[in-house]
Scaffold this motif. Structure first.
Motif, PDB file in Angstrom:
ATOM      1  N   ALA A  80       0.774  -1.353   0.101  1.00  0.00           N
ATOM      2  CA  ALA A  80      -0.007   0.071   0.018  1.00  0.00           C
ATOM      3  C   ALA A  80       0.842   1.313  -0.048  1.00  0.00           C
ATOM      4  O   ALA A  80       0.696   2.033  -0.831  1.00  0.00           O
ATOM      5  N   CYS A  83       2.926   1.345  -3.350  1.00  0.00           N
ATOM      6  CA  CYS A  83       1.862   1.971  -4.465  1.00  0.00           C
ATOM      7  C   CYS A  83       1.709   3.329  -4.447  1.00  0.00           C
ATOM      8  O   CYS A  83       1.504   4.060  -5.137  1.00  0.00           O
ATOM      9  N   GLY A  84       1.163   3.819  -3.089  1.00  0.00           N
ATOM     10  CA  GLY A  84       0.659   5.208  -2.932  1.00  0.00           C
ATOM     11  C   GLY A  84       1.977   6.143  -3.336  1.00  0.00           C
ATOM     12  O   GLY A  84       1.599   7.090  -3.938  1.00  0.00           O
ATOM     13  N   ASN A 140      -6.633  -4.090  -4.689  1.00  0.00           N
ATOM     14  CA  ASN A 140      -5.276  -4.523  -5.454  1.00  0.00           C
ATOM     15  C   ASN A 140      -5.502  -4.136  -6.772  1.00  0.00           C
ATOM     16  O   ASN A 140      -4.578  -3.834  -7.716  1.00  0.00           O
ATOM     17  N   VAL A 143      -5.474  -0.560  -7.876  1.00  0.00           N
ATOM     18  CA  VAL A 143      -4.116  -0.258  -7.874  1.00  0.00           C
ATOM     19  C   VAL A 143      -3.269  -0.567  -9.122  1.00  0.00           C
ATOM     20  O   VAL A 143      -2.639   0.361  -9.866  1.00  0.00           O
ATOM     21  N   ALA A 184      -4.813   2.548  -3.403  1.00  0.00           N
ATOM     22  CA  ALA A 184      -3.575   2.344  -2.272  1.00  0.00           C
ATOM     23  C   ALA A 184      -4.043   2.607  -0.719  1.00  0.00           C
ATOM     24  O   ALA A 184      -3.900   2.196   0.265  1.00  0.00           O
ATOM     25  N   ASN A 204       2.102   6.208   6.789  1.00  0.00           N
ATOM     26  CA  ASN A 204       1.857   6.057   5.158  1.00  0.00           C
ATOM     27  C   ASN A 204       1.980   7.671   4.516  1.00  0.00           C
ATOM     28  O   ASN A 204       2.630   7.683   3.734  1.00  0.00           O
ATOM     29  N   ALA A 242       6.590  -0.811  -7.857  1.00  0.00           N
ATOM     30  CA  ALA A 242       5.203  -0.842  -7.257  1.00  0.00           C
ATOM     31  C   ALA A 242       4.554  -2.311  -7.791  1.00  0.00           C
ATOM     32  O   ALA A 242       3.927  -2.840  -6.844  1.00  0.00           O
ATOM     33  N   LEU A 246       3.082  -5.223  -5.138  1.00  0.00           N
ATOM     34  CA  LEU A 246       1.838  -5.976  -5.295  1.00  0.00           C
ATOM     35  C   LEU A 246       1.895  -7.436  -5.376  1.00  0.00           C
ATOM     36  O   LEU A 246       1.088  -8.166  -4.997  1.00  0.00           O
TER      37      LEU A 246
END
Length: 265
Positions: A80, A83-84, A140, A143, A184, A204, A242, A246
């Motif tokens: 998370a 990817c964010g 997911n 994303v 994300a 985060n 990224a 995942l």
């Protein structure tokens, strides 16, 4: 959520037009008036925010729950946050360079402003239904779709330097940010319990926006030194990272994660 996102759509229209109409108000110093108008808008926003009263975190939210280090080691949180961060970093990285690259390619400032307008609309417009997509297909997959769209935006940019190439690149980049970042963010919600949310989401945000700042600062220098094509090629490296995060999350079974959580508890 939709009302908040609508503010982003309005900003996508008002912001670039504000640049278009104010950038030549002081001919010897282009954009000076634009920066002054931006300061006025920021001051007005600050006055509005004075009326917002946010509740302070409780003692349980500050000290309760599992150790932050344990939560941060979960494959789900790693995916998370990665990817964010990658989604936001690349959005800022390419968006900052694109108008400069358009200028270097001989396009007008007005064309760059229009491109940024549609970029911001693409960033926030889909938010009215992104939540439904996450509910139906899972965070997911949303994303992954955002990362694919971001990669497509870079691929389109490599296809040429016409105005249409830049505009399509910026629109796809905006869509990719929306799916990637909101997806994300939904994944982060799956990583913590209610009493842990303040600490986990703060970590985060620190990761995401810290890396975004690095992308913003580095894009202009990279563009000036090596050109627009190199900026686009460089953007593929974080995308690979990224996708790997995942894949790592998908490779871990939920039962494994639950067992780890029970052990920590």
């Amino acid at each position: 959520l939709s009302l908040v996102m609508a503010g982003g759509v309005a900003a996508g229209v008002v912001g670039p037009q504000l640049v278009t109409y104010t950038m030549d108000w002081w001919p010897p110093h282009r954009f000076t008036a634009t920066y002054l108008m931006q300061a006025v808008v920021a001051a007005l926003s600050a006055l509005i925010l004075l009326g917002v009263k946010l509740p302070l975190p409780t003692a349980q939210e500050i000290a309760g729950g599992r150790p932050l280090g344990f939560i941060a080691r979960q494959p789900r949180f790693i995916a998370a946050a990665t990817c964010g961060a990658v989604t936001y970093l690349l959005m800022n990285f390419l968006m900052t360079s694109a108008p400069l690259a358009m200028h270097m390619s001989g396009h007008s400032q007005e064309s760059a402003n229009w491109g940024l307008q549609w970029h911001v609309i693409a960033m926030y417009g889909p938010s009215f239904f992104t939540g439904s997509l996450i509910t139906r297909w899972g965070a997911n997959r949303v994303v992954a779709a955002g990362l694919v769209l971001t990669g497509l935006s870079a691929a389109v940019g490599l296809g040429g330097v016409d105005v249409s190439h830049f505009w399509v690149t910026l629109i796809l980049l905006g869509l990719g940010w929306n799916f990637g970042f909101l997806g994300a963010s939904a994944l982060v919600l799956e990583c913590h319990r209610p009493e842990e949310k303040t600490r986990v989401q703060s970590l985060n945000d620190f990761i995401v926006f810290g890396l975004m700042a690095i992308g913003s600062f580095s894009s202009g220098g990279l563009l000036a030194a090596y050109g627009w094509d190199v900026v686009l090629w460089v953007s593929f490296a974080p995308l690979v990272l990224a996708f790997a995060a995942l894949a790592m999350m998908a490779g871990r079974k939920d039962s494994d994660l639950e067992q780890q959580e029970n052990t920590a508890s």
